[in-house]
Design a protein around this motif. Structure first.
Motif, PDB file in Angstrom:
ATOM      1  N   MET A  50      13.887  -7.280  44.709  1.00 40.07           N
ATOM      2  CA  MET A  50      15.180  -6.062  44.494  1.00 40.07           C
ATOM      3  C   MET A  50      14.510  -5.003  44.397  1.00 40.07           C
ATOM      4  N   TRP A  51      14.043  -4.764  43.611  1.00 41.84           N
ATOM      5  CA  TRP A  51      13.584  -3.661  43.004  1.00 41.84           C
ATOM      6  C   TRP A  51      13.264  -2.870  44.011  1.00 41.84           C
ATOM      7  N   MET A  52      11.607  -3.360  44.743  1.00 42.57           N
ATOM      8  CA  MET A  52      11.047  -2.473  45.563  1.00 42.57           C
ATOM      9  C   MET A  52      12.482  -1.738  46.402  1.00 42.57           C
TER      10      MET A  52
ATOM     11  N   SER B 290      15.622  -1.013  45.601  1.00 42.38           N
ATOM     12  CA  SER B 290      16.432  -0.154  44.715  1.00 42.38           C
ATOM     13  C   SER B 290      15.225   0.955  44.936  1.00 42.38           C
TER      14      SER B 290
ATOM     15  N   LEU C  72       4.854   1.803  44.253  1.00 38.65           N
ATOM     16  CA  LEU C  72       6.052   2.153  44.582  1.00 38.65           C
ATOM     17  C   LEU C  72       6.776   2.554  42.841  1.00 38.65           C
TER      18      LEU C  72
ATOM     19  N   MET D 106      22.724  -4.418  46.079  1.00 40.51           N
ATOM     20  CA  MET D 106      21.795  -5.237  45.790  1.00 40.51           C
ATOM     21  C   MET D 106      22.495  -5.836  45.895  1.00 40.51           C
TER      22      MET D 106
END
Ligand SMILES: Nc1ncnc2c1ncn2[C@@H]1O[C@H](COP(=O)(O)OP(=O)(O)O)[C@@H](O)[C@H]1O
Ligand SMILES: [Mg+2]
Lengths: 274, 339, 290
Positions: free
Chosen positions: A108-110, A112, C21, C281
Motif C-alpha cells: 500500500m505504501w508503494m 501511495s 522508493l 488506498m
C-alpha cells in the motif's frame, strides 16, 4: 445468456456499437488519412480520401530527424522497463511467496508513492538534475521513468506471482528441487507470462509519459512525446506533416496496446479489477 | 523401511497454538489416516512431517533418524497435494519424471521408470499431454505417479480425493488401497471424511483441535470409542446421544446408540416416536424420528421396513452395544450394568 | 514455506524496491518542503533566507490560485462525468453479442494509447481548429459560424480531449466488470420479472459499484496532473482560463523562476492528492484480503 438472441437485436446492437466505435476512433483515423494528403489537401476541407502520398513521412524524417526521438523513445521505454523489472521481480516475488504481516502495508505504501503529484517535486528534481548534469540525458530520464513506474511494476508482478499456487512450489521442494532448480524449472516458466504482460504495459506507460519526458529533455534525449510537443507552435500550417509525425509516434504503441487489453485493466487498477 | 515417530511435536502460528503436543508412532508399511474436522490441524501435522513447516517444539524421526531440521527433499518422503500441484507447463511425462531429474538420474532410466509408473496408473496414452488437458481423476493419478517414481520411504497424502466427484472418489479410494497393497510402503493419509478413514486405514488417528483423541484400527474406533468426540465422529449416520433419565438409569451422563443398533418395530418397543423423514437408500432406510421424551433419533433399518413421514414407530436399543460416557465425556466401558 | 531463512531472504529481495522508493519519496518531497519556506528565485540570487509562510501566502493570495483550483476541479469533474457515464453506456453496448466484437473493442480502446501531446495536437488542429478543423467543416456545412474552441471555451476543450483519452480506460474496466456478472444472476432476475431498467438499477449498478469507485479514484490521480494537453493547446490561457494547479506550479517554477512559490504550490498539490489517495488506498486495500 443461454437464450439465443434474435438476429434483429444483434444487428441493431452491431450497428450502434460500430457507429460509437468509429466516432471514438475517428480522430486517429483522420490523422492517418491526413498524413497521406498533401499539405494543400490537408487544409482544403473535410475529405476522407487522400491522394495517398508518402511525402510527409519522408519530410518528417528529412526536415525534423524523426529517427532520433524515436530511438530515444525506444531506448527510454525499454530501458526503464527492464531496469524496473530487475529491481521489482525479487521484491514482488518475496511478497507473493513469503508474505509477512507487513507485506500488505508495504504494498500500500508503494502504491501511495505513485500518488505523489509530479509537479510537487518538479522543482527539486529539476534542480537536482541540473546540478548533476542529468538534464537532457537518457540516463537521467531512464532513472526517472523507472522510479515512477516501479510501484505499478511491483504491483502487477505481485498479482501475477500470487496466482502461482504455493503448493506447486512445495511439491517441487518435496521432489528434491533446490532453490536454483526451483527457480529455473518451476517458477520461471510459470512466471514468464506475467512478467511479459508487465513488460508490455510498462513500455506503453513509459512511451507515453508526458511530464518528465517533456520537462527534463531538450534535444539530445528528447523522446517522441517531447518531439511532438514541440509541434505545438508550428511555423505555418504543416498539418499533413504533423499528422505523419503523430501517426509514427503512436503506431508502434497502439499495436502493442491492442495486445495488452487485459493486462491494462489489471495493471492500472493495481489488481483491484481483473 | 518407513517408520515415522513424533515426539512431543508442537506447532504455533504466531499466537495460535495449532498443535499443542503430539506423540505418535507410525510403523513401517502401515496405512495411517489422520481424520478430524476441518481446521483441526491435520494438514499442519502432515506438513510438519514433510518438512514444509518448521516444528515449534519436539522431534521428528524417520526410520529412527532425527530429521527435525532436515529439508523436505532430504526426508525421503513423497507428497500428494489436495490441488495435485502438477507443473502446468510440463507434460505428464516430465511431471512424473521431475523428481528423478532432480535426483540427476540419466534420461533413459527416467523414461523407463516413468513408463512403468504410467503403466500401473493407466496413464500411458496421456504421457505427452499437459495437466490442463486431463480430467480430475487423471491429474490425481499423475500426482500419485510423481510420488511413486521416487520410491519414497513413505507417502503423504493431503485430502487427495476432495476435489473429485463422488463416483470417482470411490474408484480412487480403491486404487490407492490397491497401490498400498502392492507397494507395501508406509502411507500417511489426511482426510476429514470418516468413510475414507474407515475404508482405507490400518490405523486411524482421530484429531481434534490439534490433539489426538484416539488411535486405533477402524473397528476398534467403531466398537470402543474412547470419548464422545470419537463416538460422534466415527460411524455414519452419526451415533445418537441420549442424556437424562435413561442415561442415569444406565449409570452414565450420556448414552450412545448407533443407528444400526436400534431394533425397530411397528407394534411395540421401549421407545415410541414419530417419523419425520425416511431416507430410502434401497437396501437400507435411514429413519429420522422424534422420540417421545428425548427428541430426534436416527435409526438404520432394512429397506423393506415400509414407513413414511408421520408414522408411529417403536424402537428398542441393543443393550449389548450401548456406549456409556461420564460427565467428562469419557467412555465408561461397554459392559452394561442393567438397571 | 515459512521457514526462517526464507524470511531473511525475502527481506533481502524486497530491499532494492523499498529503498529506492523510499529515497524517491523522501528526498524530493523534503526538498520541496524546505524550498517552500525559503526565498528562492532563480533569477534573483540576492533574495534568500527563511521566508516563513510567505510563499504560501503569495501563492494563496494570487487570484490565479483560486482560478486554477477551480479549473482543476472542472477538469477532474467534467472528465469523470463523461468517462464514467460514457464508459457504462459503451460497456453495456459491448457486452451485447455483436458482429466484429474484437475489432470494435480495439477501436474503442485505441485513444488510451495515444500519447497526450499527440492527442492534444490532433484535436487542436485536425478537429477543433476554427478554420480547418472537422468541427468547422461541419459548422460550415450547416451554415453556422465555426467556433474558435480554444479561445472561447478553453477549459471545455481540454475536458473533451482528456475525456477522449480516458473514456477507453473507463470502458475497458467497466466492461471487464460487466462480463464478470454472473449470467445466472441476470437470468434469475429476468425470471423474477425485472425489466432491463430494473436489472440495471438493482443488479448491474451495484455490481459495478466497486469498479466505478476504482475508475473514479485512479482517474482522479492522473487527472489532477493533466499537463501536456494544456501545454500543447492553450498553454494555460487565455489569461489563466485553462491553467490548473499543475500548470500553475509549472508556470511559477519554470517560467517565473520562483522556486519558493512553486514549492509551496507543490505542497498544496500533495495535500490535495493525498485526500484522494486515502480513499483509493481503502478501495484497493480491501481487495488485498482475499
Ligand atoms: N500458515 C498458517 N498461518 C497461520 N495459521 C495457520 C496456518 N496454517 C494453518 N493455520 C491454522 O491452523 C489450523 C489448522 O489448519 P490445518 O492444519 O490446515 O487444518 P486441517 O487441515 O485439519 O483442515 C487452522 O485453524 C488454520 O487456520
Ligand atoms: Mg487441510
Amino acid at each position: 445468456m443461454a437464450r439465443s438472441v434474435t438476429t434483429g437485436r444483434k444487428i441493431t446492437a452491431t450497428i450502434v456499437a460500430w457507429v460509437v466505435a468509429l466516432i471514438i476512433f475517428f480522430p486517429i483515423l483522420y490523422t492517418i488519412i491526413t498524413s497521406l494528403k498533401t499539405e494543400p489537401e490537408a487544409i482544403a476541407g473535410f475529405n476522407l480520401i487522400p491522394s495517398g502520398t508518402f511525402e510527409n513521412y519522408i519530410n518528417v524524417q528529412t526536415q525534423s530527424d524523426y529517427l532520433k526521438p524515436f530511438m530515444n523513445s525506444v531506448i527510454l521505454s525499454v530501458g526503464s522497463t527492464i531496469l524496473a523489472l530487475i529491481i521489482a521481480i525479487p521484491g514482488a516475488w518475496a511478497m507473493a511467496f513469503s508474505p509477512t504481516k507487513r507485506t500488505k502495508d508495504v504494498l500500500m505504501w508503494m502504491l501511495s508513492t505513485k500518488m505523489m503529484p509530479a509537479v510537487a517535486v518538479l522543482v527539486p528534481i529539476y534542480l537536482l538534475f541540473r546540478d548533476f548534469g542529468l538534464l537532457d540525458s537518457r540516463i537521467g530520464l531512464t532513472v526517472m521513468l523507472t522510479l515512477i513506474n516501479l510501484p505499478i511494476v511491483v504491483w502487477m508482478l505481485y498479482t501475477y506471482f500470487r496466482e502461482i499456487p504455493g503448493e506447486i512450489l512445495e511439491a517441487s521442494r518435496m521432489d528434491g528441487a533446490g532453490l536454483w532448480q526451483e527457480i529455473v524449472y518451476v517458477l520461471t516458466p510459470m512466471a514468464v507470462p506475467g512478467i511479459a504482460s508487465t513488460l508490455l504495459l510498462n513500455i506503453i506507460l513509459a512511451w507515453n509519459e508526458s511530464f518528465w519526458s517533456i520537462r527534463l529533455t531538450t534535444t539530445n534525449a528528447a523522446p517522441l512525446t517531447a518531439f511532438i510537443a514541440s509541434f505545438s507552435s508550428p511555423q505555418g500550417l504543416f498539418w499533413a506533416k504533423l499528422s505523419a509525425a503523430s501517426t509514427m509516434a503512436i503506431a508502434p504503441i497502439l499495436i502493442l496496446g491492442w495486445f495488452s487489453q487485459k493486462q491494462l485493466v489489471r495493471g492500472l487498477t493495481f489488481g483491484a479489477v481483473k | 523401511m518407513g517408520s515415522i515417530t513424533l515426539r512431543h511435536v508442537s506447532k504455533t502460528f504466531g499466537e495460535a497454538k495449532v498443535i499443542p503436543d503430539i506423540n505418535l508412532e507410525i510403523n513401517d508399511g502401515e496405512f495411517v489416516v489422520f481424520v478430524g474436522p476441518s481446521g483441526c490441524g491435520k494438514s499442519t501435522l502432515l506438513r510438519l512431517i514433510a518438512g514444509l513447516e518448521d516444528v515449534s517444539g519436539g522431534q521428528i524421526l524417520i526410520n529412527g533418524k532425527e530429521v527435525t531440521a532436515a529439508a523436505p527433499a532430504a526426508r525421503g518422503l513423497a507428497m500428494v497435494f489436495q490441488s495435485y500441484a502438477l507443473y502446468p507447463h510440463m507434460t505428464v511425462r516430465n511431471n512424473i519424471g521431475f523428481p528423478l531429474k532432480m535426483a540427476k538420474m540419466d534420461k533413459a532410466a527416467i523414461d523407463k521408470k516413468v513408463e512403468a509408473a504410467a503403466n500401473v496408473l493407466n496413464l500411458t496414452d496421456y504421457l505427452e499431454r499437459r495437466p490442463s488437458q486431463l480430467s480430475g481423476g487423471q491429474r490425481q493419478r499423475v500426482a500419485i505417479g510423481r510420488a511413486i517414481v521416487r520410491e519414497p520411504s513413505a507417502f503423504l497424502f493431503d485430502e487427495p480425493l476432495s476435489n473429485l466427484d463422488a463416483a470417482l472418489r470411490g474408484t480412487m479410494r480403491l486404487e490407492i488401497s490397491d497401490l498400498h497393497n502392492q507397494l507395501k510402503t508406509t502411507m500417511v493419509y489426511v482426510t476429514h471424511d470418516q468413510i475414507e478413514a474407515m475404508t482405507m486405514a490400518d490405523k486411524i488417528v482421530v484429531l481434534n483441535r490439534g490433539n489426538i483423541e484416539q488411535v486405533g484400527s477402524p473397528l476398534e474406533l467403531y466398537k470402543s470409542p474412547r470419548n464422545l468426540f470419537v463416538a460422534g465422529f466415527i460411524g455414519s449416520p452419526r451415533m445418537n446421544f441420549i442424556e437424562g433419565a435413561y442415561a442415569q438409569s444406565r449409570n452414565a451422563k450420556t448414552v450412545g446408540v448407533r443407528p444400526e443398533h436400534l431394533i425397530l418395530s411397528k407394534e411395540s418397543g421401549l421407545w415410541t416416536g414419530t417419523v419425520t423423514v425416511a431416507e430410502h437408500l434401497g437396501a437400507d432406510t435411514f429413519l429420522h424420528a422424534n422420540v417421545d421424551g428425548f427428541g430426534p433419533i436416527t435409526a438404520r433399518v432394512d429397506g423393506e421396513f415400509g414407513v413414511k413421514h408421520g408414522d408411529r414407530v417403536y424402537m428398542t436399543p441393543d443393550e449389548s452395544k450401548l456406549h456409556r460416557f461420564d460427565d467428562k465425556g469419557l467412555a465408561l466401558g461397554n459392559a452394561v450394568v442393567a438397571a | 514455506m515459512a521457514t526462517q531463512n526464507t524470511k531473511t531472504l525475502a527481506r533481502l529481495m524486497m530491499a532494492p524496491s523499498v529503498l529506492l522508493l523510499l529515497v524517491w519519496m523522501i528526498v524530493p518531497l523534503a526538498m520541496t518542503l524546505w524550498f517552500s519556506f525559503q526565498n528562492y528565485n532563480l533569477l534573483d540570487p540576492s533574495s534568500d533566507g527563511f521566508a516563513g509562510f510567505f510563499n504560501y501566502e503569495f501563492f494563496y493570495t494570487d487570484p490565479a490560485f483560486f482560478q486554477s483550483i477551480w479549473n482543476t476541479l472542472v477538469i477532474v469533474g467534467g472528465v469523470l462525468l463523461i468517462t464514467v457515464v460514457g464508459g457504462i453506456a459503451i460497456g453495456l453496448l459491448l457486452d451485447q453479442p455483436i458482429f466484429g466484437q474484437g475489432i470494435v473493442r480495439i477501436l474503442v480502446i485505441s485513444p488510451f494509447f495515444v500519447m497526450p501531446p499527440v492527442a492534444a495536437l490532433i484535436w487542436k488542429n485536425l478537429i477543433m481548429h476554427p478554420g480547418y478543423g472537422v468541427f468547422a467543416d461541419i459548422a460550415n456545412l450547416l451554415g453556422l459560424q465555426p467556433v474558435d474552441w480554444f479561445a472561447q471555451y478553453p477549459l471545455f476543450s481540454i475536458v473533451i480531449i482528456v475525456a477522449w483519452q480516458w473514456l477507453p480506460f473507463a470502458t475497458l474496466i467497466l466492461l471487464t466488470a460487466l462480463q464478470s456478472l454472473d449470467s445466472e444472476q441476470k437470468e434469475a432476475a429476468e425470471m423474477d420479472g425485472a425489466n432491463f431498467f430494473n436489472r440495471f438499477i438493482y443488479l448491474v449498478l451495484p455490481h459495478l459499484a466497486r469498479s466505478i469507485t476504482v475508475v473514479i479514484l485512479i482517474q482522479t490521480i492522473f487527472l489532477l496532473g493533466v499537463y501536456a494537453e494544456i501545454l500543447v493547446t492553450t498553454n494555460g490561457g487565455p489569461g489563466y482560463a485553462s491553467t490548473n494547479i499543475a500548470f500553475l506550479i509549472y508556470r511559477t517554477a519554470l517560467l517565473g523562476y520562483d522556486v519558493g512559490g512553486a514549492s509551496a504550490g507543490g505542497i498544496i498539490a500533495v495535500i490535495l492528492a493525498n485526500i484522494v489517495a486515502i480513499f483509493l488506498m481503502r478501495a484497493v486495500g480491501k481487495n488485498l484480503d482475499r
